[in-house]
Motif scaffolding. Structure first.
Motif, PDB file in Angstrom:
ATOM      1  N   LYS A  48       0.830  -1.210   0.000  1.00 32.94           N
ATOM      2  CA  LYS A  48       0.000   0.000   0.000  1.00 32.94           C
ATOM      3  C   LYS A  48       0.862   1.256   0.000  1.00 32.94           C
ATOM      4  O   LYS A  48       0.572   2.220  -0.740  1.00 32.94           O
ATOM      5  CB  LYS A  48      -0.914  -0.022   1.230  1.00 32.94           C
ATOM      6  CG  LYS A  48      -1.909   1.129   1.304  1.00 32.94           C
ATOM      7  CD  LYS A  48      -2.930   1.043   0.189  1.00 32.94           C
ATOM      8  CE  LYS A  48      -4.006   2.113   0.341  1.00 32.94           C
ATOM      9  NZ  LYS A  48      -5.000   2.063  -0.756  1.00 32.94           N
ATOM     10  N   TYR A  49       1.909   1.268   0.816  1.00 31.36           N
ATOM     11  CA  TYR A  49       2.813   2.418   0.842  1.00 31.36           C
ATOM     12  C   TYR A  49       3.479   2.626  -0.518  1.00 31.36           C
ATOM     13  O   TYR A  49       3.593   3.754  -1.012  1.00 31.36           O
ATOM     14  CB  TYR A  49       3.882   2.233   1.916  1.00 31.36           C
ATOM     15  CG  TYR A  49       3.414   2.430   3.348  1.00 31.36           C
ATOM     16  CD1 TYR A  49       2.389   3.314   3.670  1.00 31.36           C
ATOM     17  CD2 TYR A  49       4.015   1.723   4.394  1.00 31.36           C
ATOM     18  CE1 TYR A  49       1.974   3.488   4.975  1.00 31.36           C
ATOM     19  CE2 TYR A  49       3.611   1.902   5.702  1.00 31.36           C
ATOM     20  CZ  TYR A  49       2.585   2.780   5.995  1.00 31.36           C
ATOM     21  OH  TYR A  49       2.186   2.961   7.299  1.00 31.36           O
ATOM     22  N   GLU A  51       2.418   1.663  -3.508  1.00 28.54           N
ATOM     23  CA  GLU A  51       1.427   2.109  -4.497  1.00 28.54           C
ATOM     24  C   GLU A  51       1.054   3.578  -4.296  1.00 28.54           C
ATOM     25  O   GLU A  51       0.829   4.310  -5.272  1.00 28.54           O
ATOM     26  CB  GLU A  51       0.168   1.244  -4.396  1.00 28.54           C
ATOM     27  CG  GLU A  51       0.356  -0.196  -4.844  1.00 28.54           C
ATOM     28  CD  GLU A  51      -0.854  -1.057  -4.548  1.00 28.54           C
ATOM     29  OE1 GLU A  51      -1.795  -0.545  -3.858  1.00 28.54           O
ATOM     30  OE2 GLU A  51      -0.883  -2.222  -4.975  1.00 28.54           O
ATOM     31  N   THR A  52       1.008   4.008  -3.042  1.00 30.37           N
ATOM     32  CA  THR A  52       0.527   5.360  -2.739  1.00 30.37           C
ATOM     33  C   THR A  52       1.632   6.403  -2.776  1.00 30.37           C
ATOM     34  O   THR A  52       1.434   7.499  -3.314  1.00 30.37           O
ATOM     35  CB  THR A  52      -0.147   5.380  -1.353  1.00 30.37           C
ATOM     36  OG1 THR A  52      -1.134   4.348  -1.281  1.00 30.37           O
ATOM     37  CG2 THR A  52      -0.805   6.732  -1.092  1.00 30.37           C
ATOM     38  N   PHE A  53       2.811   6.042  -2.217  1.00 25.66           N
ATOM     39  CA  PHE A  53       3.866   7.037  -2.059  1.00 25.66           C
ATOM     40  C   PHE A  53       5.141   6.722  -2.854  1.00 25.66           C
ATOM     41  O   PHE A  53       6.053   7.543  -2.914  1.00 25.66           O
ATOM     42  CB  PHE A  53       4.235   7.165  -0.571  1.00 25.66           C
ATOM     43  CG  PHE A  53       3.064   7.472   0.309  1.00 25.66           C
ATOM     44  CD1 PHE A  53       2.436   8.706   0.253  1.00 25.66           C
ATOM     45  CD2 PHE A  53       2.564   6.520   1.187  1.00 25.66           C
ATOM     46  CE1 PHE A  53       1.348   8.989   1.071  1.00 25.66           C
ATOM     47  CE2 PHE A  53       1.480   6.789   2.010  1.00 25.66           C
ATOM     48  CZ  PHE A  53       0.859   8.028   1.951  1.00 25.66           C
ATOM     49  N   GLU A  95      -0.196   8.868   7.800  1.00 19.32           N
ATOM     50  CA  GLU A  95      -0.392   9.979   6.864  1.00 19.32           C
ATOM     51  C   GLU A  95       0.957  10.467   6.344  1.00 19.32           C
ATOM     52  O   GLU A  95       1.939  10.502   7.078  1.00 19.32           O
ATOM     53  CB  GLU A  95      -1.128  11.127   7.564  1.00 19.32           C
ATOM     54  CG  GLU A  95      -1.478  12.304   6.688  1.00 19.32           C
ATOM     55  CD  GLU A  95      -0.360  13.341   6.587  1.00 19.32           C
ATOM     56  OE1 GLU A  95      -0.290  14.055   5.572  1.00 19.32           O
ATOM     57  OE2 GLU A  95       0.464  13.405   7.545  1.00 19.32           O
ATOM     58  N   GLN A  97       2.418  13.232   2.884  1.00 20.20           N
ATOM     59  CA  GLN A  97       2.132  14.038   1.693  1.00 20.20           C
ATOM     60  C   GLN A  97       0.658  14.431   1.628  1.00 20.20           C
ATOM     61  O   GLN A  97       0.058  14.549   0.557  1.00 20.20           O
ATOM     62  CB  GLN A  97       2.521  13.276   0.419  1.00 20.20           C
ATOM     63  CG  GLN A  97       3.977  12.863   0.368  1.00 20.20           C
ATOM     64  CD  GLN A  97       4.289  11.938  -0.805  1.00 20.20           C
ATOM     65  OE1 GLN A  97       3.565  11.899  -1.806  1.00 20.20           O
ATOM     66  NE2 GLN A  97       5.383  11.196  -0.697  1.00 20.20           N
ATOM     67  N   GLY A  98       0.046  14.604   2.788  1.00 22.63           N
ATOM     68  CA  GLY A  98      -1.350  14.995   2.843  1.00 22.63           C
ATOM     69  C   GLY A  98      -2.329  13.877   2.551  1.00 22.63           C
ATOM     70  O   GLY A  98      -3.535  14.111   2.436  1.00 22.63           O
ATOM     71  N   ILE A  99      -1.828  12.641   2.432  1.00 18.96           N
ATOM     72  CA  ILE A  99      -2.678  11.493   2.134  1.00 18.96           C
ATOM     73  C   ILE A  99      -2.737  10.584   3.358  1.00 18.96           C
ATOM     74  O   ILE A  99      -1.710  10.251   3.947  1.00 18.96           O
ATOM     75  CB  ILE A  99      -2.141  10.702   0.926  1.00 18.96           C
ATOM     76  CG1 ILE A  99      -2.036  11.611  -0.300  1.00 18.96           C
ATOM     77  CG2 ILE A  99      -3.015   9.486   0.636  1.00 18.96           C
ATOM     78  CD1 ILE A  99      -1.343  10.954  -1.478  1.00 18.96           C
ATOM     79  N   GLU A 100      -3.927  10.176   3.726  1.00 22.75           N
ATOM     80  CA  GLU A 100      -4.092   9.302   4.875  1.00 22.75           C
ATOM     81  C   GLU A 100      -4.248   7.843   4.431  1.00 22.75           C
ATOM     82  O   GLU A 100      -4.854   7.556   3.398  1.00 22.75           O
ATOM     83  CB  GLU A 100      -5.331   9.713   5.691  1.00 22.75           C
ATOM     84  CG  GLU A 100      -5.163  11.052   6.390  1.00 22.75           C
ATOM     85  CD  GLU A 100      -6.303  11.351   7.341  1.00 22.75           C
ATOM     86  OE1 GLU A 100      -7.206  10.492   7.474  1.00 22.75           O
ATOM     87  OE2 GLU A 100      -6.293  12.430   7.957  1.00 22.75           O
ATOM     88  N   ILE A 101      -3.686   6.940   5.222  1.00 24.85           N
ATOM     89  CA  ILE A 101      -3.814   5.493   5.007  1.00 24.85           C
ATOM     90  C   ILE A 101      -4.587   4.918   6.183  1.00 24.85           C
ATOM     91  O   ILE A 101      -4.216   5.127   7.340  1.00 24.85           O
ATOM     92  CB  ILE A 101      -2.432   4.821   4.899  1.00 24.85           C
ATOM     93  CG1 ILE A 101      -1.620   5.395   3.734  1.00 24.85           C
ATOM     94  CG2 ILE A 101      -2.580   3.301   4.762  1.00 24.85           C
ATOM     95  CD1 ILE A 101      -2.209   5.129   2.375  1.00 24.85           C
ATOM     96  N   ASP A 102      -5.643   4.186   5.891  1.00 31.15           N
ATOM     97  CA  ASP A 102      -6.435   3.567   6.956  1.00 31.15           C
ATOM     98  C   ASP A 102      -5.764   2.248   7.352  1.00 31.15           C
ATOM     99  O   ASP A 102      -6.158   1.166   6.905  1.00 31.15           O
ATOM    100  CB  ASP A 102      -7.865   3.329   6.478  1.00 31.15           C
ATOM    101  CG  ASP A 102      -8.816   3.001   7.633  1.00 31.15           C
ATOM    102  OD1 ASP A 102      -8.320   2.571   8.695  1.00 31.15           O
ATOM    103  OD2 ASP A 102     -10.040   3.156   7.463  1.00 31.15           O
TER     104      ASP A 102
END
Length: 410
Positions: A48-49, A51-53, A95, A97-102
């Motif tokens: 997830k990290y 893919e997102t960051f 969180e 870069q302003g993006i939160e991960i649940d």
């Protein structure tokens, strides 16, 4: 230059020692469940990290506990009275870069999927999930923000790995894998997943003490239980005899293994449910035994009491910075490559020690201890050092194998 030391170990190989003790906790054992779930959360969170960051952030989800529930056992089929509770804890990044991960949602979803995939008679919805994940400390979190190609170690940690496995270690490992294989479960659906195998070798005699519950919905009477137990016992004996035959061919000049087996030795006829090993769900975590990360198998799948082992729990740790995970698995990888690539080595132990903040490819020391078949360690020192250098140089690629879940930790 890395600090690599090669030395000769003047000791008998483990399989030549008079007594050897090896244990494996199987798929449905509470400790195995904790390790396996925390590791799968690690794999999924890393993905997830990425893919997102585009990179893996700080986390260590290596504190987990399975609290036993309560059941009402009954021949022909019991029921769950109180559910098990899975506690998932330690640190994560929620969180960036302003993006939160649940992270809690990911952790629960991963746990439920693992249970569904591996424990046939446990309802993943019928567990209590307690999430105790907090944000990491400022200094440890900052390791991931320093722009270094190879991250600094987030702990001062030691690990040791070895190769090859002894015949006893292989037998204990393979026996549990056999009993929890899909093929075996299809043939014997009444056999529970909570398999534990304890192996004792005294000279050439190997005795396996196996614990494996029968799922009570398949057992109509005490008589039926003991009849099925005999059948299962015979199958285990057949398996161990076949394994021993192969081992004799491999080590013909060294030993002739003679295995025997005991199954569910607490059983006593005539005592009803109190004298037979049955479960409602296939795991003792339903009411008899809790589980905890780090109390199960070492990263090579066994608990080898004759070997030096690391005290670190690898499951759930960060795969790019926590040497408690990276070095634990890498030490076994290096040992296996040394054993297979360098001639005349009978047994090898590899020790790695990190220093917090230092890049993980630069251990304080990397040591290989060699037991030679012939010749001396000095004759192969250069070749062994080259294998170790190569593995440490490729530590990033190895870490990505851990990220992808390609290296089991239990």
């Amino acid at each position: 230059m890395r600090n690599i030391v090669i030395e000769e170990l003047k000791a008998p190989e483990v399989y030549r020692q008079r007594v050897e003790v090896v244990e494996r906790k199987g798929l449905g054992h509470p400790d195995y469940i904790c390790d396996a779930i925390m590791e799968q959360i690690s794999v999924n969170l890393s993905r997830k990290y990425l893919e997102t960051f585009g990179s893996i952030l700080h986390y260590n989800i290596d504190k987990g506990m399975l609290v036993a529930g309560e059941v009402e056992g009954k021949l022909g089929g019991g029921r769950v009275v109180s559910p098990m509770k899975l506690i998932i804890g330690d640190r994560a990044t929620f969180e960036a870069q302003g993006i939160e991960i649940d992270v809690p949602e990911l952790a629960v979803g991963t746990s439920q999927q693992w249970i569904q995939d591996n424990l046939r008679f446990v309802d993943p919805e019928n567990l209590i999930y307690q999430i105790e994940l907090k944000r990491g400390s400022a200094e440890l979190t900052d390791i991931f923000s320093r722009g270094e190609e190879i991250l600094g170690a987030n702990d001062t940690s030691a690990a040791v790995g070895y190769a090859p496995l002894s015949p006893t270690e292989k037998l204990v490992f393979e026996c549990e894998r056999y009993l929890n294989s899909r093929k075996f479960k299809k043939e014997y659906p009444e056999s529970g997943e909570d398999v534990k195998v304890m192996g004792l070798r005294h000279r050439e005699d190997i005795h396996l003490t196996v614990a494996m519950p029968l799922v009570d919905r398949f057992v109509e009477s005490e008589e039926a239980y003991f009849k099925k137990k005999i059948e299962l016992h015979n199958r285990i004996e057949e398996f161990t005899a076949g394994f021993a035959e192969k081992a004799r061919a491999e080590l013909e000049s060294c030993m002739c293994l003679k295995p025997t087996v005991s199954l569910n030795t607490l059983d006593v006829p005539g005592r009803g449910l109190q004298g037979i090993y049955t479960t409602v769900t296939g795991t003792s975590a339903e009411d008899a035994d809790g589980g905890q990360v780090g109390r199960g198998n070492r990263v090579n799948g066994i608990i080898p009491l004759n070997r030096p082992v690391s005290s670190e729990a690898a499951a759930g740790k960060n795969p790019v910075s926590h040497t408690g995970k990276v070095y634990n698995l890498l030490s076994h990888r290096i040992a296996a490559h040394i054993y297979s690539e360098v001639p005349d080595i009978s047994e090898v132990y590899v020790w790695l020690l990190s220093e917090i903040g230092t890049p993980i490819d630069q251990p304080q020391i990397a040591t290989a201890q060699l037991i030679m078949k012939k010749g001396s360690a000095s004759e192969v020192e250069k070749e062994v050092a080259e294998v170790m250098e190569k593995e440490l140089e490729n530590i990033q690629a190895f870490s990505m194998e851990l990220v992808a879940g390609k290296c089991p930790v239990c």
